[in-house]
Design a protein around this motif. Structure first.
Motif, PDB file in Angstrom:
ATOM      1  N   LYS A 199       4.540  -8.525  14.278  1.00  0.00           N
ATOM      2  CA  LYS A 199       3.411  -8.306  13.379  1.00  0.00           C
ATOM      3  C   LYS A 199       3.632  -7.051  12.549  1.00  0.00           C
ATOM      4  O   LYS A 199       4.298  -6.107  12.998  1.00  0.00           O
ATOM      5  N   PRO A 200       3.072  -6.997  11.362  1.00  0.00           N
ATOM      6  CA  PRO A 200       3.053  -5.729  10.625  1.00  0.00           C
ATOM      7  C   PRO A 200       2.262  -4.688  11.411  1.00  0.00           C
ATOM      8  O   PRO A 200       1.326  -5.007  12.143  1.00  0.00           O
ATOM      9  N   THR A 201       2.650  -3.437  11.279  1.00  0.00           N
ATOM     10  CA  THR A 201       2.006  -2.374  12.055  1.00  0.00           C
ATOM     11  C   THR A 201       0.509  -2.325  11.812  1.00  0.00           C
ATOM     12  O   THR A 201      -0.279  -2.049  12.723  1.00  0.00           O
ATOM     13  N   ALA A 202       0.078  -2.624  10.614  1.00  0.00           N
ATOM     14  CA  ALA A 202      -1.348  -2.551  10.298  1.00  0.00           C
ATOM     15  C   ALA A 202      -2.160  -3.631  11.013  1.00  0.00           C
ATOM     16  O   ALA A 202      -3.378  -3.489  11.178  1.00  0.00           O
ATOM     17  N   LEU A 203      -1.519  -4.727  11.457  1.00  0.00           N
ATOM     18  CA  LEU A 203      -2.243  -5.821  12.089  1.00  0.00           C
ATOM     19  C   LEU A 203      -2.137  -5.827  13.608  1.00  0.00           C
ATOM     20  O   LEU A 203      -2.744  -6.692  14.249  1.00  0.00           O
ATOM     21  N   ILE A 204      -1.387  -4.908  14.172  1.00  0.00           N
ATOM     22  CA  ILE A 204      -1.136  -4.964  15.613  1.00  0.00           C
ATOM     23  C   ILE A 204      -2.427  -4.823  16.402  1.00  0.00           C
ATOM     24  O   ILE A 204      -2.700  -5.587  17.340  1.00  0.00           O
ATOM     25  N   PHE A 205      -3.260  -3.841  16.039  1.00  0.00           N
ATOM     26  CA  PHE A 205      -4.490  -3.593  16.787  1.00  0.00           C
ATOM     27  C   PHE A 205      -5.706  -4.265  16.146  1.00  0.00           C
ATOM     28  O   PHE A 205      -6.773  -4.286  16.736  1.00  0.00           O
ATOM     29  N   ARG A 206      -5.547  -4.809  14.958  1.00  0.00           N
ATOM     30  CA  ARG A 206      -6.657  -5.534  14.322  1.00  0.00           C
ATOM     31  C   ARG A 206      -6.625  -7.021  14.631  1.00  0.00           C
ATOM     32  O   ARG A 206      -7.631  -7.699  14.522  1.00  0.00           O
ATOM     33  N   ASP A 207      -5.441  -7.532  15.004  1.00  0.00           N
ATOM     34  CA  ASP A 207      -5.283  -8.952  15.300  1.00  0.00           C
ATOM     35  C   ASP A 207      -4.744  -9.094  16.722  1.00  0.00           C
ATOM     36  O   ASP A 207      -3.535  -9.086  16.956  1.00  0.00           O
ATOM     37  N   PRO A 208      -5.620  -9.203  17.737  1.00  0.00           N
ATOM     38  CA  PRO A 208      -5.159  -9.243  19.130  1.00  0.00           C
ATOM     39  C   PRO A 208      -4.613 -10.595  19.570  1.00  0.00           C
ATOM     40  O   PRO A 208      -4.227 -10.739  20.731  1.00  0.00           O
ATOM     41  N   ALA A 209      -4.560 -11.580  18.707  1.00  0.00           N
ATOM     42  CA  ALA A 209      -4.089 -12.913  19.095  1.00  0.00           C
ATOM     43  C   ALA A 209      -2.615 -12.868  19.474  1.00  0.00           C
ATOM     44  O   ALA A 209      -1.825 -12.086  18.923  1.00  0.00           O
ATOM     45  N   LEU A 210      -2.242 -13.733  20.418  1.00  0.00           N
ATOM     46  CA  LEU A 210      -0.839 -13.788  20.838  1.00  0.00           C
ATOM     47  C   LEU A 210       0.038 -14.454  19.787  1.00  0.00           C
ATOM     48  O   LEU A 210       1.231 -14.157  19.703  1.00  0.00           O
ATOM     49  N   ILE A 211      -0.525 -15.346  19.020  1.00  0.00           N
ATOM     50  CA  ILE A 211       0.231 -15.994  17.946  1.00  0.00           C
ATOM     51  C   ILE A 211      -0.016 -15.215  16.664  1.00  0.00           C
ATOM     52  O   ILE A 211      -1.136 -15.189  16.146  1.00  0.00           O
ATOM     53  N   PRO A 212       1.001 -14.524  16.148  1.00  0.00           N
ATOM     54  CA  PRO A 212       0.776 -13.695  14.959  1.00  0.00           C
ATOM     55  C   PRO A 212       0.433 -14.538  13.742  1.00  0.00           C
ATOM     56  O   PRO A 212       1.032 -15.585  13.485  1.00  0.00           O
ATOM     57  N   SER A 213      -0.551 -14.072  13.015  1.00  0.00           N
ATOM     58  CA  SER A 213      -0.934 -14.758  11.776  1.00  0.00           C
ATOM     59  C   SER A 213       0.043 -14.464  10.649  1.00  0.00           C
ATOM     60  O   SER A 213       0.131 -15.215   9.684  1.00  0.00           O
ATOM     61  N   GLU A 214       0.769 -13.378  10.765  1.00  0.00           N
ATOM     62  CA  GLU A 214       1.763 -13.004   9.760  1.00  0.00           C
ATOM     63  C   GLU A 214       2.980 -12.449  10.484  1.00  0.00           C
ATOM     64  O   GLU A 214       2.876 -11.507  11.269  1.00  0.00           O
ATOM     65  N   ILE A 215       4.132 -13.035  10.266  1.00  0.00           N
ATOM     66  CA  ILE A 215       5.363 -12.649  10.957  1.00  0.00           C
ATOM     67  C   ILE A 215       6.135 -11.657  10.096  1.00  0.00           C
ATOM     68  O   ILE A 215       6.362 -11.887   8.906  1.00  0.00           O
ATOM     69  N   ASP A 216       6.521 -10.553  10.726  1.00  0.00           N
ATOM     70  CA  ASP A 216       7.277  -9.503  10.041  1.00  0.00           C
ATOM     71  C   ASP A 216       8.478  -9.146  10.905  1.00  0.00           C
ATOM     72  O   ASP A 216       8.350  -8.525  11.960  1.00  0.00           O
ATOM     73  N   LEU A 217       9.668  -9.570  10.482  1.00  0.00           N
ATOM     74  CA  LEU A 217      10.891  -9.305  11.243  1.00  0.00           C
ATOM     75  C   LEU A 217      11.487  -7.936  10.949  1.00  0.00           C
ATOM     76  O   LEU A 217      12.477  -7.553  11.584  1.00  0.00           O
ATOM     77  N   SER A 218      10.880  -7.198  10.037  1.00  0.00           N
ATOM     78  CA  SER A 218      11.454  -5.893   9.673  1.00  0.00           C
ATOM     79  C   SER A 218      11.286  -4.859  10.777  1.00  0.00           C
ATOM     80  O   SER A 218      11.946  -3.816  10.745  1.00  0.00           O
ATOM     81  N   ASN A 219      10.409  -5.113  11.747  1.00  0.00           N
ATOM     82  CA  ASN A 219      10.237  -4.138  12.825  1.00  0.00           C
ATOM     83  C   ASN A 219      11.533  -3.923  13.600  1.00  0.00           C
ATOM     84  O   ASN A 219      11.841  -2.800  14.020  1.00  0.00           O
ATOM     85  N   TYR A 220      12.293  -4.981  13.783  1.00  0.00           N
ATOM     86  CA  TYR A 220      13.552  -4.848  14.521  1.00  0.00           C
ATOM     87  C   TYR A 220      14.587  -4.079  13.717  1.00  0.00           C
ATOM     88  O   TYR A 220      15.335  -3.263  14.254  1.00  0.00           O
ATOM     89  N   THR A 221      14.623  -4.326  12.423  1.00  0.00           N
ATOM     90  CA  THR A 221      15.566  -3.576  11.576  1.00  0.00           C
ATOM     91  C   THR A 221      15.164  -2.117  11.465  1.00  0.00           C
ATOM     92  O   THR A 221      16.016  -1.214  11.604  1.00  0.00           O
ATOM     93  N   LEU A 222      13.882  -1.858  11.246  1.00  0.00           N
ATOM     94  CA  LEU A 222      13.420  -0.476  11.133  1.00  0.00           C
ATOM     95  C   LEU A 222      13.590   0.270  12.453  1.00  0.00           C
ATOM     96  O   LEU A 222      14.013   1.429  12.471  1.00  0.00           O
ATOM     97  N   GLY A 223      13.270  -0.394  13.552  1.00  0.00           N
ATOM     98  CA  GLY A 223      13.408   0.264  14.849  1.00  0.00           C
ATOM     99  C   GLY A 223      14.837   0.545  15.215  1.00  0.00           C
ATOM    100  O   GLY A 223      15.135   1.574  15.840  1.00  0.00           O
ATOM    101  N   TRP A 224      15.746  -0.318  14.824  1.00  0.00           N
ATOM    102  CA  TRP A 224      17.157  -0.136  15.181  1.00  0.00           C
ATOM    103  C   TRP A 224      17.756   1.087  14.493  1.00  0.00           C
ATOM    104  O   TRP A 224      18.599   1.776  15.067  1.00  0.00           O
ATOM    105  N   TYR A 225      17.292   1.395  13.282  1.00  0.00           N
ATOM    106  CA  TYR A 225      17.854   2.514  12.529  1.00  0.00           C
ATOM    107  C   TYR A 225      16.822   3.605  12.266  1.00  0.00           C
ATOM    108  O   TYR A 225      17.045   4.469  11.400  1.00  0.00           O
ATOM    109  N   ALA A 226      15.715   3.627  12.993  1.00  0.00           N
ATOM    110  CA  ALA A 226      14.651   4.597  12.724  1.00  0.00           C
ATOM    111  C   ALA A 226      14.988   5.987  13.235  1.00  0.00           C
ATOM    112  O   ALA A 226      14.529   6.987  12.664  1.00  0.00           O
ATOM    113  N   LEU A 227      15.787   6.089  14.278  1.00  0.00           N
ATOM    114  CA  LEU A 227      16.069   7.380  14.893  1.00  0.00           C
ATOM    115  C   LEU A 227      17.337   7.996  14.309  1.00  0.00           C
ATOM    116  O   LEU A 227      17.937   7.469  13.373  1.00  0.00           O
TER     117      LEU A 227
END
Length: 302
Positions: free
Chosen positions: A60-88
């Motif tokens: 999920k996009p960071t803005a929807l993580i705590f606003r959308d508690p459903a287990l099935i994301p309404s909007e899929i964002d794969l950039s979290n894995y790319t950003l997290g892999w090179y964030a540090l």
């Protein structure tokens, strides 16, 4: 045999059939079985819900993580894995390799040292064996927070801070009493006749240990390796204390850097890298599950 003898033989009456057992109601049995399965499924879902929620939040996009508690994301964002892999400061591969280096040393150290200590307690006769075995068992109740300060002072004087030595060297000294006890229980279940026959043939304790005891102790060794892997991989406290250089960070310490005390935390990349960090634990448990269950079941830890 005469006719008189035949007449004198008593005729045994046929035994009465056993009373019929009441048949269990098929509907009642099915209802109870279904209820048990429903309870187990609900309990499993409750235990797995945090993991499923974290897996869903990693897409999920960071803005929807705590606003959308459903287990099935309404909007899929794969950039979290790319950003997290090179964030540090380094790619996440760097921290994975650091953790694997520590885990490899800890697993090898525990397998060698704890098995040798267990063999001594299980098969050797020396003065004070029962006393030292009791002291070893009591050390299980000693929390790490009691010994962390003396350990830090000692390792600081040895100039081992910001190295992996404080996390690996103690494993070579049989400091994990739980694994010693587990292997002692397993060694006691191996027939003494095997080692006694080897002694008669001229084999020493070293040869008996490596050629007889260890090959027969695969379940206990696998259990020790799996638990050591999981506990060392998830160890955050010790690694945070002894590793202060970002280049030496492991996976748990690296994940901590995603959390900002000001509240501007990168929750999406954090959850994504958390899922990545769980993959090795899932694989080691998946492929070693049968050895884990067999090792615990055959050492008296039921």
């Amino acid at each position: 045999m005469t006719d008189t003898d035949v007449r004198s033989v008593p005729v045994l009456a046929p035994s009465a059939p056993p009373p019929p057992t009441p048949r269990r109601s098929s509907w009642g049995f099915r209802i109870r079985r279904t209820a048990k399965h429903v309870v187990l499924v609900l309990g499993g879902f409750v235990m797995l819900y945090p993991l499923l929620w974290m897996l869903s939040s990693s897409f999920k996009p960071t803005a929807l993580i705590f606003r959308d508690p459903a287990l099935i994301p309404s909007e899929i964002d794969l950039s979290n894995y790319t950003l997290g892999w090179y964030a540090l400061e380094h790619p996440f591969t760097h921290y994975l390799l650091n953790s694997f280096a520590i885990v490899a040393g800890a697993v090898l150290g525990n397998l060698l040292s704890c098995s040798m200590a267990a063999y001594a307690f299980a098969r050797l006769n020396f003065r004070g064996r029962r006393l030292w075995f009791a002291v070893m068992l009591m050390s299980i109740m000693l929390p790490i927070h009691v010994v962390i300060v003396p350990q830090y002072v000692l390792f600081s004087q040895l100039d081992w801070i910001n190295t992996y030595l404080p996390l690996v060297v103690p494993k070579l000294l049989a400091t994990d009493a739980f694994f010693i006890f587990l292997m002692v229980q397993f060694f006691r279940g191996i027939p003494r006749s095997l080692s006694e026959a080897a002694l008669i043939d001229g084999a020493g304790h070293i040869r008996i240990f490596f050629r007889i005891m260890l090959p027969l102790s695969t379940p206990a060794l696998a259990t020790t390796a799996i638990f050591t892997f999981i506990w060392t991989w998830n160890d955050f406290f010790s690694q945070l204390i002894f590793l202060t250089d970002p280049d030496m960070y492991t996976v748990p310490v690296a994940l901590r850097t995603f959390v900002d005390s000001t509240g501007e935390s990168s929750w999406g990349p954090l959850f994504a890298m958390s899922i990545v960090s769980l993959v090795p634990i899932f694989l080691i448990f998946l492929f070693g599950q049968k050895y884990l269950v067999k090792g615990i079941a055959t050492t008296g830890l039921k």
